[in-house]
Design a protein around this motif. Structure first.
Motif, PDB file in Angstrom:
ATOM      1  N   UNK A 196      -2.238  58.570  19.853  1.00 30.00           N
ATOM      2  CA  UNK A 196      -1.957  57.127  19.702  1.00 30.00           C
ATOM      3  C   UNK A 196      -0.770  56.660  20.552  1.00 30.00           C
ATOM      4  N   UNK A 197       0.093  57.584  20.960  1.00 33.99           N
ATOM      5  CA  UNK A 197       1.285  57.221  21.740  1.00 33.99           C
ATOM      6  C   UNK A 197       1.087  57.372  23.246  1.00 33.99           C
ATOM      7  N   UNK A 198      -0.060  57.810  23.686  1.00 31.85           N
ATOM      8  CA  UNK A 198      -0.290  58.042  25.112  1.00 31.85           C
ATOM      9  C   UNK A 198      -0.147  56.749  25.912  1.00 31.85           C
ATOM     10  N   UNK A 199       0.699  56.734  26.960  1.00 30.14           N
ATOM     11  CA  UNK A 199       0.785  55.550  27.819  1.00 30.14           C
ATOM     12  C   UNK A 199      -0.537  55.357  28.571  1.00 30.14           C
ATOM     13  N   UNK A 200      -1.058  54.133  28.532  1.00 33.11           N
ATOM     14  CA  UNK A 200      -2.356  53.849  29.134  1.00 33.11           C
ATOM     15  C   UNK A 200      -2.194  52.880  30.307  1.00 33.11           C
ATOM     16  N   UNK A 201      -3.126  53.002  31.263  1.00 32.97           N
ATOM     17  CA  UNK A 201      -3.186  52.080  32.398  1.00 32.97           C
ATOM     18  C   UNK A 201      -4.633  51.620  32.565  1.00 32.97           C
ATOM     19  N   UNK A 202      -4.841  50.584  33.362  1.00 29.24           N
ATOM     20  CA  UNK A 202      -6.192  50.113  33.656  1.00 29.24           C
ATOM     21  C   UNK A 202      -6.652  50.692  34.985  1.00 29.24           C
ATOM     22  N   UNK A 203      -7.783  51.362  34.958  1.00 33.31           N
ATOM     23  CA  UNK A 203      -8.404  51.904  36.169  1.00 33.31           C
ATOM     24  C   UNK A 203      -8.993  50.731  36.946  1.00 33.31           C
ATOM     25  N   UNK A 204      -9.135  50.860  38.284  1.00 31.87           N
ATOM     26  CA  UNK A 204      -9.728  49.758  39.063  1.00 31.87           C
ATOM     27  C   UNK A 204     -11.098  49.294  38.548  1.00 31.87           C
ATOM     28  N   UNK A 205     -11.869  50.178  37.881  1.00 29.56           N
ATOM     29  CA  UNK A 205     -13.166  49.768  37.331  1.00 29.56           C
ATOM     30  C   UNK A 205     -13.008  48.973  36.033  1.00 29.56           C
ATOM     31  N   UNK A 206     -11.764  48.811  35.559  1.00 33.90           N
ATOM     32  CA  UNK A 206     -11.530  48.082  34.319  1.00 33.90           C
ATOM     33  C   UNK A 206     -11.491  48.977  33.097  1.00 33.90           C
ATOM     34  N   UNK A 207     -11.576  50.272  33.280  1.00 33.34           N
ATOM     35  CA  UNK A 207     -11.572  51.223  32.173  1.00 33.34           C
ATOM     36  C   UNK A 207     -10.129  51.617  31.865  1.00 33.34           C
ATOM     37  N   UNK A 208      -9.779  51.676  30.594  1.00 36.34           N
ATOM     38  CA  UNK A 208      -8.450  52.137  30.189  1.00 36.34           C
ATOM     39  C   UNK A 208      -8.421  53.659  30.248  1.00 36.34           C
ATOM     40  N   UNK A 209      -7.324  54.198  30.765  1.00 36.77           N
ATOM     41  CA  UNK A 209      -7.192  55.651  30.845  1.00 36.77           C
ATOM     42  C   UNK A 209      -5.717  56.031  30.724  1.00 36.77           C
ATOM     43  N   UNK A 210      -5.441  57.280  30.351  1.00 32.72           N
ATOM     44  CA  UNK A 210      -4.045  57.709  30.248  1.00 32.72           C
ATOM     45  C   UNK A 210      -3.366  57.688  31.613  1.00 32.72           C
ATOM     46  N   UNK A 211      -2.078  57.360  31.603  1.00 33.29           N
ATOM     47  CA  UNK A 211      -1.281  57.463  32.831  1.00 33.29           C
ATOM     48  C   UNK A 211      -1.229  58.943  33.219  1.00 33.29           C
ATOM     49  N   UNK A 212      -1.436  59.230  34.484  1.00 33.18           N
ATOM     50  CA  UNK A 212      -1.492  60.616  34.954  1.00 33.18           C
ATOM     51  C   UNK A 212      -0.176  61.336  34.670  1.00 33.18           C
ATOM     52  N   UNK A 213      -0.295  62.460  34.003  1.00 30.44           N
ATOM     53  CA  UNK A 213       0.844  63.309  33.678  1.00 30.44           C
ATOM     54  C   UNK A 213       0.335  64.743  33.708  1.00 30.44           C
ATOM     55  N   UNK A 214       0.769  65.514  34.687  1.00 31.15           N
ATOM     56  CA  UNK A 214       0.224  66.870  34.861  1.00 31.15           C
ATOM     57  C   UNK A 214       0.478  67.743  33.640  1.00 31.15           C
ATOM     58  N   UNK A 215       1.496  67.439  32.858  1.00 31.10           N
ATOM     59  CA  UNK A 215       1.772  68.233  31.667  1.00 31.10           C
ATOM     60  C   UNK A 215       0.753  67.976  30.553  1.00 31.10           C
ATOM     61  N   UNK A 216      -0.029  66.905  30.688  1.00 39.73           N
ATOM     62  CA  UNK A 216      -1.034  66.561  29.678  1.00 39.73           C
ATOM     63  C   UNK A 216      -2.434  67.046  30.035  1.00 39.73           C
ATOM     64  N   UNK A 217      -2.591  67.666  31.209  1.00 45.24           N
ATOM     65  CA  UNK A 217      -3.914  68.076  31.684  1.00 45.24           C
ATOM     66  C   UNK A 217      -4.353  69.368  30.994  1.00 45.24           C
ATOM     67  N   UNK A 218      -5.600  69.387  30.546  1.00 49.56           N
ATOM     68  CA  UNK A 218      -6.204  70.602  30.013  1.00 49.56           C
ATOM     69  C   UNK A 218      -7.371  70.976  30.926  1.00 49.56           C
ATOM     70  N   UNK A 219      -7.419  72.216  31.416  1.00 48.24           N
ATOM     71  CA  UNK A 219      -8.553  72.617  32.256  1.00 48.24           C
ATOM     72  C   UNK A 219      -9.879  72.464  31.508  1.00 48.24           C
TER      73      UNK A 219
END
Length: 195
Positions: A96-119
């Motif tokens: 619920x606390x993840x910072x979100x941004x709007x993708x150019x397609x209009x889709x909401x997605x998390x702000x890129x943070x390499x520490x949050x990536x799961x393979x």
């Protein structure tokens, strides 16, 4: 080849119109029904790391499912377009606390943070969006091939993909390409399809 691409585009438009024509009440009921079904799904009950997506353009609403899975203490992940590998996805931890941004397609997605990536190989379940599907498990996406690339080696990765859709998104047969990756399972509010 041109005919098949054209047929796929026509089918995408037709099915997107169908799902966008659903009333708010139909959308709500579908989302609640799907949420209950997936929360009791054996693969999801035993999973800890689950990727899903934020609904867009009439897709079945994933918000009730997200809330229910958070209550079950599942770790959830959202897809983000890979910044350095065109056509590929990264999966970022979503809370619920993840910072979100709007993708150019209009889709909401998390702000890129390499520490949050799961393979991808560490995801237990990948809940997959789709525009249309047929009774053989073929999936028609938005046309970018992102999920086809992500799921290419799912059988060897340990990640189990489940497509979710409204019932109206089923078609008799999809034009099929060599790069298309069929799903082992698709869940709609009225039925579970397994192959």
């Amino acid at each position: 080849m041109t005919f098949e691409i054209s047929a796929r585009q026509i089918l995408r438009r037709k099915v997107r119109q169908l799902r966008n024509s659903l009333t708010q009440e139909q959308q709500h009921l579908a989302a609640q029904t799907l949420c209950q079904k997936l929360c009791h799904h054996p693969k999801i009950k035993t999973a800890q790391h689950i990727s899903l997506f934020l609904s867009f353009d009439g897709e079945i609403d994933t918000h009730p499912l997200i809330q229910a899975l958070w209550l079950q203490k599942k770790s959830l992940y959202l897809p983000v377009v890979h910044p350095f590998s065109p056509g590929h996805l990264l999966f970022l931890h979503y809370t619920p606390e993840t910072p979100m941004i709007s993708h150019p397609f209009g889709i909401r997605e998390p702000r890129l943070n390499v520490q949050s990536v799961l393979p991808v190989s560490q995801l237990d379940v990948i809940i997959t969006p789709l525009v249309a599907f047929d009774a053989q498990g073929n999936r028609l996406g938005m046309g970018g091939g992102y999920y086809d690339r992500t799921l290419k080696h799912w059988r060897n990765s340990g990640s189990y993909p489940i497509g979710i859709a409204h019932d109206c998104q089923q078609v008799d047969a999809l034009p099929y390409e060599d790069w298309d990756i069929p799903l082992p399972e698709i869940v709609t509010p009225s039925r579970d399809w397994n192959w």
